[in-house]
Design a protein around this motif. Structure first.
Motif, PDB file in Angstrom:
ATOM      1  N   GLY A 297       0.776  -1.228   0.000  1.00  0.00           N
ATOM      2  CA  GLY A 297       0.000   0.000   0.000  1.00  0.00           C
ATOM      3  C   GLY A 297       0.806   1.276   0.000  1.00  0.00           C
ATOM      4  O   GLY A 297       0.256   2.355   0.245  1.00  0.00           O
ATOM      5  N   ALA A 298       2.109   1.187  -0.280  1.00  0.00           N
ATOM      6  CA  ALA A 298       2.969   2.367  -0.170  1.00  0.00           C
ATOM      7  C   ALA A 298       3.299   3.004  -1.515  1.00  0.00           C
ATOM      8  O   ALA A 298       4.028   3.989  -1.562  1.00  0.00           O
ATOM      9  CB  ALA A 298       4.265   2.005   0.554  1.00  0.00           C
ATOM     10  N   GLY A 299       2.756   2.460  -2.616  1.00  0.00           N
ATOM     11  CA  GLY A 299       3.013   3.026  -3.935  1.00  0.00           C
ATOM     12  C   GLY A 299       1.985   4.099  -4.269  1.00  0.00           C
ATOM     13  O   GLY A 299       1.733   5.025  -3.483  1.00  0.00           O
ATOM     14  N   THR A 300       1.354   3.979  -5.434  1.00  0.00           N
ATOM     15  CA  THR A 300       0.384   5.000  -5.843  1.00  0.00           C
ATOM     16  C   THR A 300      -0.845   5.014  -4.943  1.00  0.00           C
ATOM     17  O   THR A 300      -1.527   6.041  -4.852  1.00  0.00           O
ATOM     18  CB  THR A 300      -0.039   4.783  -7.302  1.00  0.00           C
ATOM     19  OG1 THR A 300      -0.545   3.447  -7.471  1.00  0.00           O
ATOM     20  CG2 THR A 300       1.129   4.986  -8.248  1.00  0.00           C
ATOM     21  N   THR A 301      -1.135   3.903  -4.271  1.00  0.00           N
ATOM     22  CA  THR A 301      -2.255   3.887  -3.314  1.00  0.00           C
ATOM     23  C   THR A 301      -2.115   5.017  -2.303  1.00  0.00           C
ATOM     24  O   THR A 301      -3.081   5.732  -1.996  1.00  0.00           O
ATOM     25  CB  THR A 301      -2.305   2.536  -2.581  1.00  0.00           C
ATOM     26  OG1 THR A 301      -2.663   1.508  -3.506  1.00  0.00           O
ATOM     27  CG2 THR A 301      -3.303   2.556  -1.433  1.00  0.00           C
TER      28      THR A 301
END
Length: 411
Positions: free
Chosen positions: A40-44
């Motif tokens: 959950g640390a990318g574009t989310t």
């Protein structure tokens, strides 16, 4: 007892984790999810995360409705209420906008979602910092709101893991094994091979480059989404509803005592998917890197609509990557080139709001069950005859996708 289907999901953003939640809790699948970075640390984590129910189609509205239902279930299950349900106003000042609000109202009635019609005085009472015309009206969704996308992603992961899913972060997939038009499994960077009955590509904007290696052209492009946050303002309160104003191509929501706002600008900032780094937070679009051109384009209208911006300080500017398709709808479902491969990407700025619906839809498709929405609307094959051809490596096609963001009017 029937043997469980082994499903490998590539990508640990909110979509991959939502799919893992639904599949593993079905009792009919064993999920392996691989994420090369943090879950959950990318574009989310870059999303403004508006959970708005008013949508351009009934199927899209059903997707968001499913997300709201699942979010409440997860909050209760893990005793972690975190969504900010302050409501949302869809504000109209023109005849065609009022007609659209009427369609939204009918859509909400079909889903048994409560709404209220408001006049200009009602709007002014709820949002005293907004300057609207006397003939403005709004459709109010009291239960809409926003949620921290990282927290929602983690709850999907907790639910999937509790049911037995293998969710592994910091573990990259190096390549897919293909035989006779079927992906038989994935090779990890560690050298390990994981067998798969089905494979799901849920790697956000990186999905296009990954699929292209296997002669799959996903009709999507990495497009800039961005928003600004002011310093704290005495007129802004966390309990105030969000506002979506199509005529201004703008939206507003509180960020505690600060004001968060975004615009649908015409800059069409888009990137080559092969240029995206592993750490998306280090990426900047080549055009209008700091968003000043976009802000300048809309500044006069923004000041007329929200006068407090004239004296407020812009404390933060957040620019992220959204995966846009030519029609602004996600790519969801089976890929024609490989009979056991599925894709979940191209959410066009609606990935957080759609996440629960996407998880359910992909789970139903993978397990061969009837789908709760008309899946054809989101089929990856719908662009087969598009001109120019759907080629994510074509600069012309990527501009076509970027224009979909400029014309967006929903949350």
């Amino acid at each position: 007892m029937a043997e469980k289907q082994q499903v490998v999901i590539i990508g640990g953003g909110i979509l991959g984790l939502a799919i893992a939640h639904y599949l593993q809790n079905s009792g009919e699948a064993q999920v392996w999810l691989f994420e090369r970075g943090e879950l959950g640390a990318g574009t989310t984590s870059q999303a403004a995360a508006l959970l708005t129910r008013a949508r351009s189609s009934d199927s899209a509205a059903l997707m968001v409705h499913e997300t709201h239902s699942t979010l409440r279930m997860l909050e209760q299950r893990f005793n972690l209420p975190f969504a900010q349900r302050s409501g949302c106003l869809h504000i109209a000042s023109q005849a065609h906008e009022r007609e659209q609000l009427l369609r939204y109202s009918q859509q909400a009635q079909q889903l048994d979602v409560g709404t209220q019609w408001l006049d200009s005085s009602d709007i002014q009472r709820l949002l005293p910092w907004l300057a609207i015309t006397a003939d403005s009206s709004a459709l109010y969704y009291p239960d809409d709101g926003h949620a921290d996308p990282y927290t929602l992603a983690q709850l999907y992961a907790r639910s999937a893991r509790a049911a037995g899913a293998q969710i592994i972060a910091h573990c990259a997939v190096s390549r897919l094994e293909s035989q006779g038009g079927v992906f038989t499994g994935v090779h990890l960077a560690s050298g390990e091979f994981i067998r798969a009955d089905s494979v799901v590509l849920a790697a956000g904007p990186w999905s296009a480059a990954l699929a292209y290696d296997y002669d799959i052209a996903l009709a999507m492009a990495p497009v800039r989404s961005h928003y600004w946050i002011t310093n704290n303002q005495p007129q802004v309160d966390a309990r105030q509803p969000m506002a979506i104003i199509p005529s201004a191509k703008a939206y507003f929501r509180s960020e505690q005592s600060a004001l968060l706002f975004g615009v649908r600008d015409s800059q069409c900032c888009v990137a080559d998917p092969r240029a995206l780094p592993h750490d998306i937070h280090s990426f900047h679009f080549a055009e209008d890197a700091n968003g000043w051109l976009a802000l300048e384009e809309h500044w006069h209208n923004l000041l007329a609509l929200c006068p407090l911006l004239e004296q407020a300080q812009l404390a933060h500017y957040l620019s992220g990557v959204s995966s846009y398709t030519p029609d602004g709808k996600p790519l969801l479902g089976r890929l024609e080139q490989h009979s056991n491969a599925f894709v979940a990407t191209g959410c066009s700025g609606a990935g957080i709001a759609f996440s629960g619906g996407i998880g359910r839809l992909l789970s139903e498709q993978i397990l061969g069950k009837p789908t709760f929405v008309a899946a054809e609307e989101f089929s990856p094959a719908r662009f087969a005859t598009l001109q120019p051809p759907a080629d994510p490596m074509s600069a012309e096609f990527r501009q076509h996708c970027a224009r979909a963001r400029s014309g967006k009017s929903t949350g």
